[in-house]
Motif scaffolding. Structure first.
Motif, PDB file in Angstrom:
ATOM      1  N   ALA A  85       0.845  -1.195   0.000  1.00  0.00           N
ATOM      2  CA  ALA A  85       0.000   0.000   0.000  1.00  0.00           C
ATOM      3  C   ALA A  85       0.880   1.243   0.000  1.00  0.00           C
ATOM      4  O   ALA A  85       1.999   1.239   0.535  1.00  0.00           O
ATOM      5  CB  ALA A  85      -0.906   0.005   1.223  1.00  0.00           C
ATOM      6  N   LEU A  86       0.414   2.303  -0.616  1.00  0.00           N
ATOM      7  CA  LEU A  86       1.195   3.539  -0.688  1.00  0.00           C
ATOM      8  C   LEU A  86       1.515   4.089   0.692  1.00  0.00           C
ATOM      9  O   LEU A  86       2.572   4.675   0.903  1.00  0.00           O
ATOM     10  CB  LEU A  86       0.458   4.584  -1.516  1.00  0.00           C
ATOM     11  CG  LEU A  86       0.288   4.245  -3.000  1.00  0.00           C
ATOM     12  CD1 LEU A  86      -0.560   5.309  -3.684  1.00  0.00           C
ATOM     13  CD2 LEU A  86       1.629   4.099  -3.673  1.00  0.00           C
ATOM     14  N   GLU A  87       0.604   3.908   1.647  1.00  0.00           N
ATOM     15  CA  GLU A  87       0.822   4.420   2.999  1.00  0.00           C
ATOM     16  C   GLU A  87       1.927   3.665   3.734  1.00  0.00           C
ATOM     17  O   GLU A  87       2.438   4.128   4.733  1.00  0.00           O
ATOM     18  CB  GLU A  87      -0.465   4.350   3.822  1.00  0.00           C
ATOM     19  CG  GLU A  87      -1.543   5.301   3.358  1.00  0.00           C
ATOM     20  CD  GLU A  87      -2.385   4.710   2.218  1.00  0.00           C
ATOM     21  OE1 GLU A  87      -2.107   3.561   1.793  1.00  0.00           O
ATOM     22  OE2 GLU A  87      -3.284   5.402   1.743  1.00  0.00           O
ATOM     23  N   ARG A  88       2.293   2.476   3.258  1.00  0.00           N
ATOM     24  CA  ARG A  88       3.353   1.686   3.886  1.00  0.00           C
ATOM     25  C   ARG A  88       4.617   1.680   3.034  1.00  0.00           C
ATOM     26  O   ARG A  88       5.469   0.823   3.188  1.00  0.00           O
ATOM     27  CB  ARG A  88       2.895   0.250   4.103  1.00  0.00           C
ATOM     28  CG  ARG A  88       1.872   0.145   5.200  1.00  0.00           C
ATOM     29  CD  ARG A  88       1.536  -1.277   5.510  1.00  0.00           C
ATOM     30  NE  ARG A  88       2.679  -2.001   6.069  1.00  0.00           N
ATOM     31  CZ  ARG A  88       2.631  -3.269   6.401  1.00  0.00           C
ATOM     32  NH1 ARG A  88       1.528  -3.959   6.236  1.00  0.00           N
ATOM     33  NH2 ARG A  88       3.680  -3.875   6.896  1.00  0.00           N
ATOM     34  N   GLY A  89       4.755   2.601   2.114  1.00  0.00           N
ATOM     35  CA  GLY A  89       5.954   2.697   1.302  1.00  0.00           C
ATOM     36  C   GLY A  89       5.754   2.322  -0.147  1.00  0.00           C
ATOM     37  O   GLY A  89       6.587   2.624  -0.984  1.00  0.00           O
ATOM     38  N   GLY A  90       4.682   1.636  -0.471  1.00  0.00           N
ATOM     39  CA  GLY A  90       4.356   1.330  -1.856  1.00  0.00           C
ATOM     40  C   GLY A  90       5.222   0.265  -2.496  1.00  0.00           C
ATOM     41  O   GLY A  90       5.260   0.156  -3.711  1.00  0.00           O
ATOM     42  N   VAL A  91       5.944  -0.523  -1.732  1.00  0.00           N
ATOM     43  CA  VAL A  91       6.797  -1.564  -2.297  1.00  0.00           C
ATOM     44  C   VAL A  91       6.113  -2.909  -2.078  1.00  0.00           C
ATOM     45  O   VAL A  91       5.868  -3.313  -0.950  1.00  0.00           O
ATOM     46  CB  VAL A  91       8.192  -1.559  -1.622  1.00  0.00           C
ATOM     47  CG1 VAL A  91       9.060  -2.651  -2.202  1.00  0.00           C
ATOM     48  CG2 VAL A  91       8.837  -0.202  -1.777  1.00  0.00           C
ATOM     49  N   ARG A  92       5.796  -3.590  -3.165  1.00  0.00           N
ATOM     50  CA  ARG A  92       5.150  -4.881  -3.019  1.00  0.00           C
ATOM     51  C   ARG A  92       6.179  -5.989  -3.163  1.00  0.00           C
ATOM     52  O   ARG A  92       7.278  -5.766  -3.661  1.00  0.00           O
ATOM     53  CB  ARG A  92       4.020  -5.062  -4.014  1.00  0.00           C
ATOM     54  CG  ARG A  92       4.451  -5.151  -5.444  1.00  0.00           C
ATOM     55  CD  ARG A  92       3.206  -5.330  -6.339  1.00  0.00           C
ATOM     56  NE  ARG A  92       3.600  -5.715  -7.667  1.00  0.00           N
ATOM     57  CZ  ARG A  92       3.677  -6.958  -8.102  1.00  0.00           C
ATOM     58  NH1 ARG A  92       3.386  -7.947  -7.287  1.00  0.00           N
ATOM     59  NH2 ARG A  92       4.040  -7.231  -9.331  1.00  0.00           N
ATOM     60  N   ALA A  93       5.799  -7.165  -2.748  1.00  0.00           N
ATOM     61  CA  ALA A  93       6.698  -8.302  -2.819  1.00  0.00           C
ATOM     62  C   ALA A  93       7.004  -8.639  -4.277  1.00  0.00           C
ATOM     63  O   ALA A  93       6.167  -8.481  -5.163  1.00  0.00           O
ATOM     64  CB  ALA A  93       6.073  -9.500  -2.129  1.00  0.00           C
ATOM     65  N   ALA A  94       8.221  -9.114  -4.516  1.00  0.00           N
ATOM     66  CA  ALA A  94       8.619  -9.487  -5.872  1.00  0.00           C
ATOM     67  C   ALA A  94       7.839 -10.720  -6.315  1.00  0.00           C
ATOM     68  O   ALA A  94       7.430 -11.544  -5.499  1.00  0.00           O
ATOM     69  CB  ALA A  94      10.111  -9.771  -5.911  1.00  0.00           C
TER      70      ALA A  94
END
Length: 135
Positions: free
Chosen positions: A114-123
């Motif tokens: 989520a954007l609020e948690r940094g916006g980095v999703r798992a590979a």
């Protein structure tokens, strides 16, 4: 909360008009675990057009309907006439305490990516195959 905010705001607690109405025409029925107070009418305007007695809640804090626990929601909507404590079964060991809806607040659930948690999703793990119209 100051006197001016009590006079002019309706979204954060009861206004002075609601407090006066409740004191004059209402009977305090009960209070839930969050501190919300529940009333029913006792004056001349006892019945609604549908024939039910008037029932209302004075919230502690923001006026949000999700702050009303399910047992009091049933009472407000005339599912039963007695106070909720007289209709509730004993709590089960697996039941958790009531928490109001946190959507739109800082405490809302935000999954990974989520954007609020940094916006980095798992590979991607390699088990995903993209669809193509040629295949």
């Amino acid at each position: 909360m100051g006197i001016l905010s009590k006079i002019f705001t309706w979204w954060d607690g009861a206004t002075i008009g609601t407090s006066l109405w409740s004191a004059r025409n209402g009977e305090h029925v009960g209070t839930d675990a969050q501190g919300n107070k529940y009333f029913r009418s006792t004056g001349k305007n006892v019945r609604t057009t549908e024939g039910y007695e008037r029932r209302w809640v004075m919230y502690v804090g923001a006026n949000d309907a999700s702050n009303v626990p399910s047992e009091w929601h049933g009472w407000l909507h005339h599912s039963y006439n007695g106070v909720p404590e007289s209709h509730l079964p004993p709590p089960r060991i697996w039941e958790v305490d009531y928490t109001p809806n946190a959507t739109g607040t800082v405490t809302a659930y935000r999954p990974q990516g989520a954007l609020e948690r940094g916006g980095v999703r798992a590979a991607a793990t390699g088990d995903y195959e993209a669809w193509s119209p040629d295949a």
